[in-house]
Design an enzyme around this catalytic site. Sequence first.
Site, short mmCIF file in Angstrom:
data_model
loop_
_atom_site.label_atom_id
_atom_site.label_comp_id
_atom_site.label_asym_id
_atom_site.label_seq_id
_atom_site.Cartn_x
_atom_site.Cartn_y
_atom_site.Cartn_z
N GLN A 267 27.69 42.42 33.45
CA GLN A 267 29.07 41.97 33.68
C GLN A 267 29.99 42.68 32.69
O GLN A 267 29.82 42.53 31.48
CB GLN A 267 29.17 40.46 33.52
CG GLN A 267 30.56 39.89 33.75
CD GLN A 267 30.55 38.38 33.71
OE1 GLN A 267 30.23 37.72 34.69
NE2 GLN A 267 30.89 37.81 32.57
N SER B 128 34.66 41.89 28.95
CA SER B 128 35.26 41.91 27.61
C SER B 128 35.64 43.32 27.18
O SER B 128 34.95 44.30 27.50
CB SER B 128 34.29 41.32 26.59
OG SER B 128 34.06 39.96 26.84
N GLU C 23 29.29 29.70 40.16
CA GLU C 23 28.34 29.11 39.22
C GLU C 23 28.16 27.62 39.49
O GLU C 23 27.09 27.07 39.30
CB GLU C 23 28.84 29.30 37.78
CG GLU C 23 28.70 30.72 37.25
CD GLU C 23 29.10 30.80 35.79
OE1 GLU C 23 28.74 29.87 35.04
OE2 GLU C 23 29.79 31.75 35.42
#
Length: 740
Positions: free
Chosen positions: A486, A489, A604
Site C-alpha cells: 500500500q 504515506s 475492512e
Amino acid sequence: MRTVPVALTADQAALAETVAGFADRHAGREYTRKNTGSLKQGARPEFWSGLVALGLTGVHLPESVGGQGGTLDDLAVVLDESGRALLPGPLLPTVVASAILATAAGVATADAALRRFADGATGAVIPPEHAVAVSTGSDGARLTGETGLVLGAAAAELLVVAGTDGAQTRWFLVERSAPGVEVEVRDGADLGRDIGVVRFREVSAGVPVDLDTGRAGAVAVALAAVEVAGVIRWCADTATAYVKSRTQFGRPIGAFQAVQHRTAQLLITSELAAAAAWDAVRGLDDDARQRTHAVAGAALTALGNAVHAAVECLGLHGAIGFTWEHDLHLYWRRAISLSGLAGPAESWELRLGEAALHGPRNFAVPLPETDPSFREWVSEILDRAAGLDNPGPSKIGDQDSVNPGPRRTLLADSGLVSPPMAQPYGIEAGPLEQLILQDEYDRHGIAQPSMGIGQWVVPIVLHRGTSDQLARLAGPALRGEEIWCQLFSEPEAGSDVASLSLRATRVDGGWELNGQKIWTTLAHRADWGLLLARTDPEAERHRGLTMFLVDMHAAGVEVRPITQASGDAEFNEVFFDGAFVPDTMVLGEPGQGWTLTLETLAQERLFIGGVRDPGHNKRLQGIIERAEYAGSRADAVRTLGRISARGAAISALNLRETIRRLDGQPVGPATSIAKAAASMLHTDAAAAALNLIGPAAALGAALSEPVHHELDIPTWIIGGGTLEIQLNTIATLVLGLPRK
C-alpha cells in the site's frame, strides 16, 4: 455521545432504558444530597418499593420464587445503569446476596429467603475473609466474631454469612435482627450507602446452605465491577459533554488537542471497564481458573480504574468539578468506596498472574447456528485441503498461511481466502459465516490464508476493479503468487494522507508518476502496489486524487529498504521517476482517489475476526517459566497479571463487538477504541518484559528477544497509525468533539 453500556441485545437495551428512566424520575443524586444522614444509617430510599415493583431487585431470580426469571447478564444491565445514575441505597449488596444464594435454589431454606428478596427484602454478604468463626454444639451451629467493613450491613434484613472452623467454610442465613447480632455503623466515603462492622455473639446460625465459596466471592466482585463500570461511564459522558460546551479563548475547550486526547483516553478507560465487567459476569460459571481470569481482570480494569476515571473527569472540568455542589464528588466517593472494598490491586495481579501461567482467558465466540449446511460445505473443502500442502516459501515468509501451493489454490478457487468478497473471489460471507470458517480452519488444523498487507489492499481492487484488471490481478493475489503493498504515506504526508504530493501527470495512453512514498511495508517483496497520487494540483486537499494499480517491477520504480532500529528492514522508501501507469491500471475514475481511500476502510469493516491472544502473555509467561526474571517471582507474576488484565479487556471489547455484529447491529466504535488500547498495551508490555529481565536487557537484540521486541515496537504502534492519530479519530469521529 453516551458511552456504550454493558447491554448488548435489544432486550437488554430496553431494560437499561427502564432503569435509566426510573433513575431520572427519582433524581437519585439529589435524593442522596437531601438524605445522606439516613442513608448512611441504613435507611431504604423512598423509591425502594418502586424498584421492587418493577422487578429490578429480582430480575435475576427464578420465577418459582417470585423473580423475573432473568440471568446475571440482565442483573448486570440493571447495576450498570444504577451505577451511572448513582442510585442510593442497598441495591448492590442486596442483589449480591440474592445472586449468591440463587445457586442453592430448590432447597427449602434458600427458596424461602429468595422469595423474601424478590418481595423487596434487603441483604448483605459476609465472605470468608472476615473470619467469622462457626462452632457446633448440642444446640446446633453458632457464629462468633467481628467482621471488617461490610457494605449494606445496617440496611440488611438478611445476612448471608460464611463461617469458618479452620477446616472448612459453611454458609448460613442469619436475620439481622437475631439475638447476638450487632451492627456498628461507620462513616463511609459513599454518601448514599451504609457501611459497618457486624459482631456475632454466639448467634444461633441454623442449618447451613450449600454454596460454592469460590463462586460466591467472584459474584460479589463481578457485580461490584459492573456497577463501577456505570460510574466510570458517567465520568466519561459528563466530561465529554462539558468539554463540548465549555468555552475558553473563543472556542470550546474540546477543540484543543490535549483536551481531546484526555477525553478519548477516558472513553477508552470506560469501554475497557465495561468490557471487563461484562466478561466477569460471563465467566462466573466457567471453571475456577477461567473464572479467576475474568473476575481478577475486572477487579483490575474496572474497580482498579474507577478512582482514576473520576479524577480525570475532574481534571477535564477544572475547578468547577472540585466543588461540593457538583455531582462529580458523589461518583468519586462511590468509586473510592467500591475500589477499596475490592482490595489491593497487587493481590489481584498476583491471582490473575498465577492463572495466566496456565493459559490465556478463553474468548471463544458463541455461534448461533441454525443451518448446518454451510459448515458442512466448508468442512468438505477443508477435508480436501488437508490432503494437500503449500511447499513455499512465499516472498513474505515461509508459513502455511502465506505460502502458495495446491492447498492455497484450492482455497482461493473456493472463495475462502477473502470470504466477504463477492463471488467468484469470495463467498459474500457475513460475520457468522466468517466465524464458522475460522472455527473450521482451527478444527482442521489449517492456517487461515493471508495475503499479508494485501488483506487490506486487495479487497478494494476486487470490489472496484474492471473485468480486465480482475482477470489479471485477482487470481495471483488470492493464490499468494503475487504480493501487494500500500503506497499512501509520504515524507511530508504521513498520517495526513490528504496532503500527499506525489504527482501523476497525464501522458499518451496513461500517467507518469513522479515523487516518493515512504514507510511502505514489504514494498521490496511486492509485485503490485495500490498507490494514491495527486492528479489535479489545483483541486482542494481531498479532491484531485486518483488511485492507481502499480507494477512494482516497472521502469522508474525504485525501492530502498529502511533499516529499523531492530536491524530488520520491513519498511521501504519507494521513488517514482517517470514511472508509467497505463489508463487500464487506474482504479475507479480519475479524481475518485479519496472516495476509494474511504471505501478501502469500509471494505475492512466487512471482515470480522475471532478474538486471538495478542502474544504479550506468552513472552512474560516464558520469562517466568524459565526463571529469567531479575527480581522476585511474585513481582514477575504480578507483572503478568497486570498485562494479562489489559489484554483480556481488549479481547472482551472485541468479543462484544463480534456479538453485536452477529446480532445484526452496525459496526460500532469498539474497533477504533480497541486499536488505540492495543497500541498502548504493546508499548507497556514490551517495557514490562525488559523490566522483568533486569541486567539481561543490556544484551544485544540477537541474544535477548525482549530487547529485539522493544526495538521493533514502532512496527506495532506506528504502522497502523500513531496513537495520537487514533486518539484524534476517537475524539472527533466517536465523541463528536469539535475539530480545530
